[in-house]
Write a protein that holds these residues in place. Structure first.
Motif, PDB file in Angstrom:
ATOM      1  N   LEU A   1      -7.911   3.940 -18.738  1.00 48.04           N
ATOM      2  CA  LEU A   1      -8.395   2.906 -17.822  1.00 48.04           C
ATOM      3  C   LEU A   1      -7.248   2.102 -17.235  1.00 48.04           C
ATOM      4  CD1 LEU A   1     -10.720   1.226 -16.565  1.00 48.04           C
ATOM      5  CD2 LEU A   1     -10.758  -0.139 -18.679  1.00 48.04           C
ATOM      6  N   HIS A   2      -6.256   1.809 -18.064  1.00 47.61           N
ATOM      7  CA  HIS A   2      -5.117   1.009 -17.624  1.00 47.61           C
ATOM      8  C   HIS A   2      -3.910   1.908 -17.351  1.00 47.61           C
ATOM      9  CE1 HIS A   2      -7.665  -1.942 -19.833  1.00 47.61           C
ATOM     10  NE2 HIS A   2      -7.362  -2.662 -18.753  1.00 47.61           N
ATOM     11  N   LEU A   3      -3.055   1.441 -16.466  1.00 49.32           N
ATOM     12  CA  LEU A   3      -1.947   2.251 -15.977  1.00 49.32           C
ATOM     13  C   LEU A   3      -0.766   2.287 -16.937  1.00 49.32           C
ATOM     14  CD1 LEU A   3      -1.889   0.991 -12.279  1.00 49.32           C
ATOM     15  CD2 LEU A   3      -3.005   3.048 -13.163  1.00 49.32           C
ATOM     16  N   ASN A   4      -0.060   3.399 -16.928  1.00 51.47           N
ATOM     17  CA  ASN A   4       1.232   3.478 -17.610  1.00 51.47           C
ATOM     18  C   ASN A   4       2.339   3.300 -16.560  1.00 51.47           C
ATOM     19  OD1 ASN A   4       1.515   5.948 -16.254  1.00 51.47           O
ATOM     20  ND2 ASN A   4       0.949   7.170 -18.056  1.00 51.47           N
ATOM     21  N   ARG A   5       3.561   3.509 -16.958  1.00 50.61           N
ATOM     22  CA  ARG A   5       4.686   3.265 -16.041  1.00 50.61           C
ATOM     23  C   ARG A   5       4.610   4.157 -14.802  1.00 50.61           C
ATOM     24  NH1 ARG A   5       6.813   1.094 -13.077  1.00 50.61           N
ATOM     25  NH2 ARG A   5       8.953   0.444 -12.785  1.00 50.61           N
ATOM     26  N   SER A   6       4.164   5.388 -14.976  1.00 49.95           N
ATOM     27  CA  SER A   6       4.043   6.297 -13.826  1.00 49.95           C
ATOM     28  C   SER A   6       2.983   5.819 -12.850  1.00 49.95           C
ATOM     29  CB  SER A   6       3.714   7.715 -14.307  1.00 49.95           C
ATOM     30  OG  SER A   6       4.746   8.241 -15.111  1.00 49.95           O
ATOM     31  N   GLY A   7       1.888   5.286 -13.391  1.00 51.26           N
ATOM     32  CA  GLY A   7       0.847   4.755 -12.523  1.00 51.26           C
ATOM     33  C   GLY A   7       1.333   3.566 -11.724  1.00 51.26           C
ATOM     34  N   TYR A   8       2.049   2.671 -12.397  1.00 49.49           N
ATOM     35  CA  TYR A   8       2.574   1.500 -11.690  1.00 49.49           C
ATOM     36  C   TYR A   8       3.654   1.885 -10.681  1.00 49.49           C
ATOM     37  CZ  TYR A   8      -0.014  -1.902 -14.464  1.00 49.49           C
ATOM     38  OH  TYR A   8      -1.020  -2.647 -15.030  1.00 49.49           O
ATOM     39  N   ALA A   9       4.352   2.980 -10.933  1.00 47.52           N
ATOM     40  CA  ALA A   9       5.352   3.430  -9.963  1.00 47.52           C
ATOM     41  C   ALA A   9       4.685   3.807  -8.646  1.00 47.52           C
ATOM     42  CB  ALA A   9       6.126   4.623 -10.530  1.00 47.52           C
ATOM     43  N   ILE A  10       3.501   4.417  -8.732  1.00 44.77           N
ATOM     44  CA  ILE A  10       2.758   4.729  -7.507  1.00 44.77           C
ATOM     45  C   ILE A  10       2.350   3.451  -6.798  1.00 44.77           C
ATOM     46  CG2 ILE A  10       0.558   5.641  -6.655  1.00 44.77           C
ATOM     47  CD1 ILE A  10       0.826   7.919  -8.636  1.00 44.77           C
ATOM     48  N   TRP A  11       1.829   2.491  -7.555  1.00 48.55           N
ATOM     49  CA  TRP A  11       1.427   1.221  -6.946  1.00 48.55           C
ATOM     50  C   TRP A  11       2.612   0.536  -6.269  1.00 48.55           C
ATOM     51  CZ3 TRP A  11      -2.788  -2.242  -9.462  1.00 48.55           C
ATOM     52  CH2 TRP A  11      -3.942  -1.477  -9.711  1.00 48.55           C
ATOM     53  N   ALA A  12       3.742   0.509  -6.964  1.00 50.38           N
ATOM     54  CA  ALA A  12       4.925  -0.147  -6.400  1.00 50.38           C
ATOM     55  C   ALA A  12       5.357   0.542  -5.112  1.00 50.38           C
ATOM     56  CB  ALA A  12       6.064  -0.145  -7.421  1.00 50.38           C
ATOM     57  N   GLY A  13       5.254   1.867  -5.084  1.00 48.32           N
ATOM     58  CA  GLY A  13       5.642   2.606  -3.895  1.00 48.32           C
ATOM     59  C   GLY A  13       4.755   2.320  -2.701  1.00 48.32           C
ATOM     60  N   VAL A  14       3.514   1.925  -2.950  1.00 47.92           N
ATOM     61  CA  VAL A  14       2.595   1.572  -1.868  1.00 47.92           C
ATOM     62  C   VAL A  14       2.756   0.112  -1.454  1.00 47.92           C
ATOM     63  CG1 VAL A  14       0.152   1.339  -1.250  1.00 47.92           C
ATOM     64  CG2 VAL A  14       0.920   3.342  -2.527  1.00 47.92           C
ATOM     65  N   VAL A  15       2.942  -0.763  -2.431  1.00 44.37           N
ATOM     66  CA  VAL A  15       3.041  -2.198  -2.138  1.00 44.37           C
ATOM     67  C   VAL A  15       4.388  -2.551  -1.505  1.00 44.37           C
ATOM     68  CG1 VAL A  15       3.057  -4.515  -3.157  1.00 44.37           C
ATOM     69  CG2 VAL A  15       1.419  -2.803  -3.976  1.00 44.37           C
ATOM     70  N   ARG A  16       5.444  -1.864  -1.908  1.00 48.50           N
ATOM     71  CA  ARG A  16       6.800  -2.224  -1.473  1.00 48.50           C
ATOM     72  C   ARG A  16       6.948  -2.244   0.049  1.00 48.50           C
ATOM     73  NH1 ARG A  16       9.313   1.239  -4.466  1.00 48.50           N
ATOM     74  NH2 ARG A  16       9.434  -0.125  -6.306  1.00 48.50           N
ATOM     75  N   PRO A  17       6.506  -1.213   0.771  1.00 49.43           N
ATOM     76  CA  PRO A  17       6.639  -1.264   2.236  1.00 49.43           C
ATOM     77  C   PRO A  17       5.852  -2.408   2.869  1.00 49.43           C
ATOM     78  CG  PRO A  17       6.214   0.974   1.489  1.00 49.43           C
ATOM     79  CD  PRO A  17       5.986   0.077   0.312  1.00 49.43           C
ATOM     80  N   TRP A  18       4.706  -2.741   2.277  1.00 50.96           N
ATOM     81  CA  TRP A  18       3.916  -3.853   2.811  1.00 50.96           C
ATOM     82  C   TRP A  18       4.689  -5.160   2.662  1.00 50.96           C
ATOM     83  CZ3 TRP A  18       1.503  -8.264   0.707  1.00 50.96           C
ATOM     84  CH2 TRP A  18       0.579  -8.894   1.565  1.00 50.96           C
ATOM     85  N   LEU A  19       5.271  -5.379   1.495  1.00 50.53           N
ATOM     86  CA  LEU A  19       6.050  -6.591   1.295  1.00 50.53           C
ATOM     87  C   LEU A  19       7.255  -6.632   2.220  1.00 50.53           C
ATOM     88  CD1 LEU A  19       6.065  -7.002  -2.614  1.00 50.53           C
ATOM     89  CD2 LEU A  19       4.760  -8.329  -0.949  1.00 50.53           C
ATOM     90  N   ALA A  20       7.876  -5.490   2.430  1.00 56.61           N
ATOM     91  CA  ALA A  20       9.059  -5.445   3.280  1.00 56.61           C
ATOM     92  C   ALA A  20       8.718  -5.787   4.731  1.00 56.61           C
ATOM     93  CB  ALA A  20       9.694  -4.054   3.218  1.00 56.61           C
ATOM     94  N   GLY A  21       7.477  -5.563   5.111  1.00 57.64           N
ATOM     95  CA  GLY A  21       7.074  -5.824   6.483  1.00 57.64           C
ATOM     96  C   GLY A  21       6.564  -7.227   6.741  1.00 57.64           C
ATOM     97  N   LEU A  22       6.560  -8.080   5.722  1.00 55.36           N
ATOM     98  CA  LEU A  22       6.061  -9.449   5.903  1.00 55.36           C
ATOM     99  C   LEU A  22       7.003 -10.272   6.796  1.00 55.36           C
ATOM    100  CD1 LEU A  22       4.833 -10.259   2.294  1.00 55.36           C
ATOM    101  CD2 LEU A  22       3.448  -9.624   4.270  1.00 55.36           C
TER     102      LEU A  22
END
Length: 219
Positions: free
Chosen positions: A198-219
């Protein structure tokens, strides 16, 4: 007398209880955040990550987004409406320039409909924007958890509804982590989760970070 006796055997129906928000059960968590605020300098212009346990357990947030002033305000087990209930205490006071939001799977698990999840997120946006009209808000897609695979149709529908809502609101974005977390057959990838699936491991969070990072960079 017979009629009276029969009527006395009719099942008793309790009067409906007054509706009280069950969001108040998270009060100890919110008080703990406020106690941290008393000793930690507030960071106007920072990024608030708020929502359920997937946010609370994102322990690598600061290393995933180096140099970004991040405030983690996730509280485990919470629903979309819980973040709305407490937004004036754990989001608005920080005067963030952006909010990254995750919740929804607990809602669906408890029986909320996809439409209710969308409406609850809209209520969150409205409450935050009433005080911070320029703040950017991102909704991280509800993840496909192997332990809740039976909810995938509702997850897909809720995500689609939020995505459509976000398209019509300036400064609100939908971040798709759902598709990258599926295998080629469209099934949740168990290797992205810890033992409870149900909860993410490091690999799962790596995917999330890869999606969120470009959004933050575009602020």
């Amino acid at each position: 007398m017979l009629l009276g006796a029969c009527s006395s055997l009719q099942p008793q129906v309790d009067a409906p209880a007054a509706v009280v928000s069950d969001s108040t059960k998270w009060e100890p968590d919110i008080v703990a955040f406020e106690q941290q605020d008393a000793v930690v300098r507030r960071m106007p212009g920072g990024i608030v990550f708020v929502g359920s346990s997937s946010i609370r357990l994102w322990e690598s947030l600061h290393e995933d987004f180096p140099g970004v002033p991040i405030i983690n305000r996730g509280f485990g087990g919470s629903r979309v409406r819980d973040s709305t209930w407490y937004a004036d205490r754990i989001v608005i006071p920080y005067q963030p320039r952006a909010v990254v939001f995750y919740a929804g799977d607990n809602d669906l698990f408890e029986g909320r409909t996809p439409q209710q999840v969308r409406d609850d997120f809209e209520a969150f946006v409205d409450k935050v924007r009433a005080s911070l009209p320029e703040v950017r808000i991102a909704f991280i897609a509800i993840k496909p958890s192997p332990s809740r695979v039976t909810l995938l149709p509702q997850v897909r529908e809720a995500n689609a509804l939020v995505r459509e809502y976000a398209k019509g609101v300036g400064g609100v974005d939908y971040l798709d982590v759902f598709l990258p977390m599926l295998d080629a057959q469209g099934h949740p990838r168990p290797e992205l989760f810890v033992e409870d699936q149900l909860h993410l491991n490091r690999s799962g969070y790596a995917i999330w970070a890869g999606v969120v990072r470009p959004w933050l960079a575009g602020l």
